[in-house]
Design a protein around this motif. Structure first.
Motif, PDB file in Angstrom:
ATOM      1  N   VAL A 202       4.575  -3.028  11.477  1.00 47.32           N
ATOM      2  CA  VAL A 202       3.185  -3.496  11.555  1.00 47.32           C
ATOM      3  C   VAL A 202       2.450  -3.186  10.255  1.00 47.32           C
ATOM      4  O   VAL A 202       1.706  -4.029   9.730  1.00 47.32           O
ATOM      5  N   LEU A 203       2.660  -1.966   9.715  1.00 47.61           N
ATOM      6  CA  LEU A 203       2.030  -1.624   8.434  1.00 47.61           C
ATOM      7  C   LEU A 203       2.413  -2.635   7.356  1.00 47.61           C
ATOM      8  O   LEU A 203       1.560  -3.150   6.623  1.00 47.61           O
ATOM      9  N   ALA A 204       3.714  -2.898   7.257  1.00 44.19           N
ATOM     10  CA  ALA A 204       4.194  -3.823   6.228  1.00 44.19           C
ATOM     11  C   ALA A 204       3.676  -5.237   6.472  1.00 44.19           C
ATOM     12  O   ALA A 204       3.221  -5.923   5.535  1.00 44.19           O
ATOM     13  N   GLY A 205       3.732  -5.693   7.743  1.00 42.71           N
ATOM     14  CA  GLY A 205       3.303  -7.049   8.064  1.00 42.71           C
ATOM     15  C   GLY A 205       1.839  -7.290   7.747  1.00 42.71           C
ATOM     16  O   GLY A 205       1.474  -8.312   7.139  1.00 42.71           O
ATOM     17  N   LEU A 206       0.974  -6.346   8.158  1.00 46.01           N
ATOM     18  CA  LEU A 206      -0.453  -6.487   7.861  1.00 46.01           C
ATOM     19  C   LEU A 206      -0.697  -6.501   6.361  1.00 46.01           C
ATOM     20  O   LEU A 206      -1.529  -7.265   5.852  1.00 46.01           O
ATOM     21  N   GLY A 207       0.041  -5.664   5.642  1.00 48.55           N
ATOM     22  CA  GLY A 207      -0.131  -5.622   4.192  1.00 48.55           C
ATOM     23  C   GLY A 207       0.264  -6.928   3.536  1.00 48.55           C
ATOM     24  O   GLY A 207      -0.451  -7.438   2.659  1.00 48.55           O
ATOM     25  N   VAL A 208       1.400  -7.505   3.962  1.00 48.37           N
ATOM     26  CA  VAL A 208       1.878  -8.759   3.376  1.00 48.37           C
ATOM     27  C   VAL A 208       0.866  -9.878   3.589  1.00 48.37           C
ATOM     28  O   VAL A 208       0.613 -10.701   2.686  1.00 48.37           O
ATOM     29  N   TYR A 210      -2.408  -9.784   3.792  1.00 50.54           N
ATOM     30  CA  TYR A 210      -3.573  -9.721   2.897  1.00 50.54           C
ATOM     31  C   TYR A 210      -3.181  -9.793   1.432  1.00 50.54           C
ATOM     32  O   TYR A 210      -3.944 -10.306   0.599  1.00 50.54           O
ATOM     33  N   ILE A 211      -1.996  -9.296   1.078  1.00 47.96           N
ATOM     34  CA  ILE A 211      -1.536  -9.441  -0.307  1.00 47.96           C
ATOM     35  C   ILE A 211      -1.321 -10.922  -0.624  1.00 47.96           C
ATOM     36  O   ILE A 211      -1.617 -11.387  -1.737  1.00 47.96           O
ATOM     37  N   ALA A 212      -0.807 -11.690   0.357  1.00 48.14           N
ATOM     38  CA  ALA A 212      -0.606 -13.128   0.151  1.00 48.14           C
ATOM     39  C   ALA A 212      -1.931 -13.841  -0.099  1.00 48.14           C
ATOM     40  O   ALA A 212      -1.987 -14.829  -0.846  1.00 48.14           O
ATOM     41  N   ARG A 213      -2.992 -13.328   0.506  1.00 53.38           N
ATOM     42  CA  ARG A 213      -4.311 -13.943   0.307  1.00 53.38           C
ATOM     43  C   ARG A 213      -4.910 -13.555  -1.041  1.00 53.38           C
ATOM     44  O   ARG A 213      -5.736 -14.288  -1.593  1.00 53.38           O
ATOM     45  N   VAL A 279       3.307   1.229   0.750  1.00 49.37           N
ATOM     46  CA  VAL A 279       2.768   0.545  -0.434  1.00 49.37           C
ATOM     47  C   VAL A 279       2.186  -0.810  -0.038  1.00 49.37           C
ATOM     48  O   VAL A 279       1.065  -1.176  -0.457  1.00 49.37           O
ATOM     49  N   LEU A 280       2.908  -1.579   0.784  1.00 54.88           N
ATOM     50  CA  LEU A 280       2.402  -2.887   1.207  1.00 54.88           C
ATOM     51  C   LEU A 280       1.087  -2.751   1.966  1.00 54.88           C
ATOM     52  O   LEU A 280       0.154  -3.547   1.764  1.00 54.88           O
ATOM     53  N   ASN A 281       0.997  -1.737   2.848  1.00 48.94           N
ATOM     54  CA  ASN A 281      -0.225  -1.603   3.635  1.00 48.94           C
ATOM     55  C   ASN A 281      -1.405  -1.157   2.777  1.00 48.94           C
ATOM     56  O   ASN A 281      -2.517  -1.680   2.934  1.00 48.94           O
ATOM     57  N   TYR A 282      -1.174  -0.185   1.885  1.00 45.26           N
ATOM     58  CA  TYR A 282      -2.272   0.236   1.007  1.00 45.26           C
ATOM     59  C   TYR A 282      -2.751  -0.930   0.147  1.00 45.26           C
ATOM     60  O   TYR A 282      -3.969  -1.145  -0.021  1.00 45.26           O
ATOM     61  N   PHE A 283      -1.818  -1.709  -0.396  1.00 50.43           N
ATOM     62  CA  PHE A 283      -2.210  -2.846  -1.222  1.00 50.43           C
ATOM     63  C   PHE A 283      -2.892  -3.910  -0.375  1.00 50.43           C
ATOM     64  O   PHE A 283      -3.811  -4.601  -0.837  1.00 50.43           O
ATOM     65  N   GLY A 284      -2.444  -4.069   0.883  1.00 52.31           N
ATOM     66  CA  GLY A 284      -3.109  -5.005   1.777  1.00 52.31           C
ATOM     67  C   GLY A 284      -4.529  -4.574   2.084  1.00 52.31           C
ATOM     68  O   GLY A 284      -5.459  -5.402   2.108  1.00 52.31           O
ATOM     69  N   GLN A 285      -4.735  -3.290   2.334  1.00 57.61           N
ATOM     70  CA  GLN A 285      -6.092  -2.787   2.553  1.00 57.61           C
ATOM     71  C   GLN A 285      -6.951  -3.018   1.313  1.00 57.61           C
ATOM     72  O   GLN A 285      -8.138  -3.358   1.416  1.00 57.61           O
ATOM     73  N   MET A 303      -8.084  -4.949   9.464  1.00 56.25           N
ATOM     74  CA  MET A 303      -7.018  -5.881   9.088  1.00 56.25           C
ATOM     75  C   MET A 303      -6.615  -6.789  10.243  1.00 56.25           C
ATOM     76  O   MET A 303      -5.837  -7.728  10.052  1.00 56.25           O
ATOM     77  N   VAL A 304      -7.104  -6.497  11.460  1.00 54.70           N
ATOM     78  CA  VAL A 304      -6.826  -7.374  12.607  1.00 54.70           C
ATOM     79  C   VAL A 304      -8.156  -7.855  13.178  1.00 54.70           C
ATOM     80  O   VAL A 304      -9.191  -7.199  13.009  1.00 54.70           O
TER      81      VAL A 304
END
Length: 660
Positions: A202-208, A210-213, A279-285, A303-304
């Protein structure tokens, strides 16, 4: 004469010197990797709940501008890389003691010649390590409180009307967590790994998402953004490190829990799941905050979408934080047992909660003290943001101490040259001291809490260690040479000692077996001479037993028990226990008796223990106040009967007054 002296004197000196000699870990690597996700990475894995939030939250954070966010994310990425990946996984975890890690295991690798020769002295290396161990208890108190509180605060994102129930619900969850500790983690441990696998996905998915955006956020991988952050903010940028450190606060746990899983599964879990997800989640945040800086109060739960997704994320986060807290609580139990076995703390009741796994233990006193402390912190601070101010000093202090002792081990135990060991130490300390210094700025905002806990425990450990050493020395002076004791037993006169100048009838020998515990394996212990002088009789078979705590985590069964016949049905028994082993004395003695053909009927054995009454006057060597503290600790220690699993109906205690 009591359990204070009966456990044996100081730890032995036959621990594995070096690294790479870990004990085996059962199970496939994949299974161990999943299990490690739940136990080892719970603390660091729940940091996204509050770490970035504290860096951008008012009044001490920075504004969520483009450059600030990139600077903070760069600091997060390089802190994880340099502290966890480079320092702990690459170097510190090489320092295993028989496969066990942690700061006390690291102490056991320090060469004997660097330790003080007088047992009542601590020495700077031991003092520094015990202070680091004491600080870990401060971390163990704060982690459950801040983790669970930050998860439950997610309810405020769904609706502000739920804010009044955040603190009560947090306390209920914490009470439930501590209440089930006595049942052990064997059952719920099977679901820890899968829940944390879901958490990291879930951490990785949420991060991806927002990083994609906002892919421009990936520019934070460049350390130049961290440098610009410091150049722009100056002193305030340094202070922000006190919040950045929250992303690496579980680093020390990787080392401490190495003995449960081994270095390879922990390394695979870090590279394969934990670091990418973090890393993905922090960058997504960060990407979320660049688009919606108004969400700085709760970037993770923002994030949700509000509603059912928020409640589901709160439920998952609460589960993850309970698991993280469980790991810290179990760690406190293990640390207490290690400190007890190594002579730094009095005996405590240790209950084994698994027949298969020795490491699964429950320590009631530690459990409920931690519970009370956690509840007090939640009621006192009431918000995870305020509690974050108290977090960091303890763990960064221990991280710095670990670096220093690792250098000593690398130089003096492994023989590394200065040009190899010193640059590593300086690099480690750049991060350790920077984080520790930044956290010191939060001292009066709550940072004093773990420091007070650490200092109090450190003083208690030093007093206990010194008091035990003085007590052992006093009883050493009271021992009788075994030859003189045998002469007195036969009714012959002796020239010195408690039997000097006396001629009397030979001491009567009665059927049965007597066991006398002593820290001195070479001479007749005071409790034995005391018994013979006053009771004028002795059992036909006598076992003089010494239990010694080794600096190794475990002692092999072939070396666990040593028996020497002294003649006339006297036998000297030396039992060696590692600091991760339990000492079930009746079973060990029965095993020794079977191997050496000694008459031993478990139903006809009497265990003789000493019980000291400490006078605590100003005439003693310790002084009134330290001896009073030592006396209080001794009175509240678990009895020798419980510690060694002696059947109470077979125990006889003999008392004596002592002034230390």
């Amino acid at each position: 004469m009591s359990g204070t002296t009966a456990e044996g004197a100081q730890p032995g000196a036959n621990a594995d010197q070096g690294h790479g000699h870990g004990h085996g870990h059962g199970g496939a690597v994949g299974t161990l990797v999943i299990a490690a996700l739940g136990i080892v990475f719970g603390d660091i894995g729940t940091s996204p709940l509050y770490a970035l939030k504290e860096c951008v939250a008012l009044p001490h954070g920075v504004a969520a501008t483009h450059e600030n966010i990139l600077g903070l994310l760069s600091l997060f990425f390089w802190s994880l890389t340099m502290v966890v990946t480079f320092k702990y996984l690459t170097f510190i975890m090489r320092a295993d003691n028989g496969g066990e890690g942690g700061i006390l295991a690291l102490l056991a690798l320090v060469p004997e010649n660097l330790r003080p020769k007088h047992k009542d002295r601590i020495g700077w290396i031991t003092a520094v390590v015990i202070f680091g161990a004491a600080l870990l208890y401060g971390d163990g108190v704060i982690t459950p409180a801040i983790s669970v509180l930050s998860a439950v605060e997610g309810l405020e994102v769904a609706t502000t009307s739920l804010k009044p129930i955040v603190v009560p619900l947090t306390c209920i969850i914490l009470l439930g967590l501590f209440a089930v500790q006595s049942r052990g983690t064997a059952g719920i441990g099977r679901v820890f790994g899968p829940v944390m696998v879901l958490w990291f996905l879930v951490l990785a998915g949420l991060g991806v998402v927002y990083i994609a955006r906002y892919p421009a956020v990936l520019a934070a991988l460049n350390p130049a953004h961290a440098a610009r952050f410091f150049a722009h903010h100056g002193g305030h940028g340094f202070a922000i490190l006190g919040s950045v450190v929250l992303c690496v606060t579980g680093g020390e746990a990787l080392y401490a829990d190495m003995g449960h899983f081994g270095r390879r599964p922990i390394t695979l879990a870090w590279y394969g799941a934990v670091m990418p997800a973090l890393v993905l989640n922090y960058f997504g945040q960060g990407a979320l905050l660049l688009a919606h800086p108004e969400q700085a109060d709760h970037p993770f739960f923002s994030m949700v979408p509000k509603g059912a997704a928020t409640y589901a994320l709160v439920a998952l986060a609460a589960s993850a934080t309970v698991i993280a807290s469980q790991a810290l609580i179990s760690g406190a139990f293990s640390l207490t047992r290690q400190a007890t076995q190594l002579g730094f703390l009095p005996r405590v009741r240790v209950k084994h909660t698994s027949h298969e796994t020795e490491g699964q233990i429950y320590v009631p006193e530690v459990n409920w003290l931690l519970c009370a402390a956690c509840l007090v912190l939640v009621f006192a601070f009431r918000e995870s943001g305020r509690l974050a101010a108290a977090y960091g000093i303890a763990v960064t202090g221990t991280m710095g101490i670990t670096s220093i002792i690792f250098y000593v081990v690398a130089r003096r135990t492994w023989g590394w040259p200065v040009h190899k060991a010193l640059p590593l130490l300086l690099l480690f300390l750049v991060f350790d001291f920077a984080f520790f210094g930044a956290n010191l700025l939060k001292f009066f905002d709550g940072g004093y809490v773990p420091m007070l806990i650490g200092v109090a425990l450190f003083v208690a450990m030093v007093i206990w260690r010194r008091g035990r050493a003085i007590l052992d020395e006093k009883f050493r002076k009271k021992v009788v040479p075994f030859g003189d004791f045998r002469a007195a037993l036969a009714g012959k006169p002796v020239t010195h000692g408690p039997f000097r100048g006396k001629e009397h009838e030979p001491t009567a020998r009665v059927p049965g077996t007597a066991v006398f515990l002593t820290s001195n394996a070479e001479e007749a212990p005071p409790v034995l001479t005391h018994h013979v002088r006053h009771n004028k009789s002795l059992h036909r078979t006598v076992l003089i037993v010494t239990v010694t705590a080794e600096r190794a985590p475990r002692v092999s069964e072939s070396k666990r028990v040593e028996v020497q016949s002294l003649g006339e049905d006297f036998h000297r028994v030396v039992i060696r226990s590692g600091y991760m082993q339990d000492t079930h004395l009746p079973r060990l003695l029965e095993h020794a008796a079977h191997l050496h053909a000694i008459p031993f009927d478990p139903g006809d054995v009497t265990y003789y223990l000493g019980r000291e009454t400490l006078l605590a006057t100003s005439k003693g060597e310790m002084g009134r106040l330290p001896e009073t503290i030592f006396s209080f600790m001794a009175k509240n220690a678990s009895s020798a009967s419980a510690h060694f699993h002696l059947p109470e109906e077979h125990v006889v205690e003999l008392g004596i007054q002592v002034d230390l």
